[in-house]
Design a protein around this motif. Structure first.
Motif, short mmCIF file in Angstrom:
data_model
loop_
_atom_site.label_atom_id
_atom_site.label_comp_id
_atom_site.label_asym_id
_atom_site.label_seq_id
_atom_site.Cartn_x
_atom_site.Cartn_y
_atom_site.Cartn_z
N ALA A 3 2.09 1.98 -3.40
CA ALA A 3 1.11 2.33 -4.22
C ALA A 3 0.64 3.90 -3.93
O ALA A 3 0.70 4.75 -4.96
CB ALA A 3 -0.18 1.77 -4.08
N GLU A 4 0.93 4.24 -2.78
CA GLU A 4 0.74 5.78 -2.44
C GLU A 4 1.82 6.52 -2.98
O GLU A 4 1.80 7.65 -3.26
CB GLU A 4 0.68 5.75 -0.80
N ARG A 5 2.92 5.93 -2.99
CA ARG A 5 4.26 6.83 -3.76
C ARG A 5 4.30 6.62 -5.16
O ARG A 5 4.78 7.33 -5.80
CB ARG A 5 5.80 6.11 -3.48
N GLY A 6 3.12 5.93 -5.80
CA GLY A 6 2.73 6.10 -7.14
C GLY A 6 3.50 4.91 -8.06
O GLY A 6 3.22 4.91 -9.32
N VAL B 80 -4.04 0.57 -6.01
CA VAL B 80 -3.95 2.00 -6.28
C VAL B 80 -4.40 2.96 -5.23
O VAL B 80 -5.25 2.74 -4.38
CB VAL B 80 -4.70 2.43 -7.60
N PRO B 81 -3.97 4.10 -5.25
CA PRO B 81 -4.20 4.94 -4.16
C PRO B 81 -5.48 5.39 -4.29
O PRO B 81 -6.09 5.82 -5.31
CB PRO B 81 -3.25 6.29 -4.29
N LEU B 82 -6.26 5.80 -3.10
CA LEU B 82 -7.55 6.40 -3.24
C LEU B 82 -7.42 8.04 -3.37
O LEU B 82 -6.81 8.82 -2.81
CB LEU B 82 -8.25 6.16 -1.91
N ARG B 83 -8.13 8.46 -4.54
CA ARG B 83 -8.18 9.99 -4.77
C ARG B 83 -9.44 10.47 -4.14
O ARG B 83 -10.62 10.31 -4.73
CB ARG B 83 -8.19 10.11 -6.24
N VAL C 52 0.71 -1.19 -0.02
CA VAL C 52 0.03 -0.08 -0.17
C VAL C 52 0.93 1.24 0.14
O VAL C 52 0.57 2.34 -0.71
CB VAL C 52 -1.11 -0.07 1.30
N ALA C 53 1.87 1.08 0.75
CA ALA C 53 2.94 2.39 0.88
C ALA C 53 3.51 2.62 -0.61
O ALA C 53 3.70 3.66 -1.04
CB ALA C 53 3.83 2.12 1.75
#
Length: 82
Positions: A19-22, A38-41, A16-17
């Motif tokens: 994914a948060e970094r892109g 994928v990160p939640l927008r 998850v980390a």
């Protein structure tokens, strides 16, 4: 980054980390991609009062005539089954 299910189960926080970094994080079952993390927008919500001065109402917006017209529109939509 491709991670199998067992790895994902054991390292979810790390994935998850990433994914948060892109980073693209793909989850695989038996080597076949099945899901993506994928990160939640979150939608940006305008603060209360941010439209002050941008919306202008007609002086008769709350007149008995306008209220009757709006009520008639609602009644007509109920009769049509909307």
């Amino acid at each position: 980054m491709l991670a199998n299910m067992l790895e994902a189960k054991n390292n979810l926080s790390r994935l998850v980390a990433a994914a948060e970094r892109g980073e693209e994080v793909i989850l695989a079952r038996d080597g076949k991609p099945v899901a993506k993390i994928v990160p939640l927008r979150m939608a940006r919500v305008a603060p209360p009062g941010s439209m002050r001065g941008r919306i202008h109402l007609s002086p008769d917006w709350d007149s008995p005539e306008t209220n009757a017209e709006v009520a008639a529109l609602f009644e007509a939509s109920v009769l049509r089954g909307l």
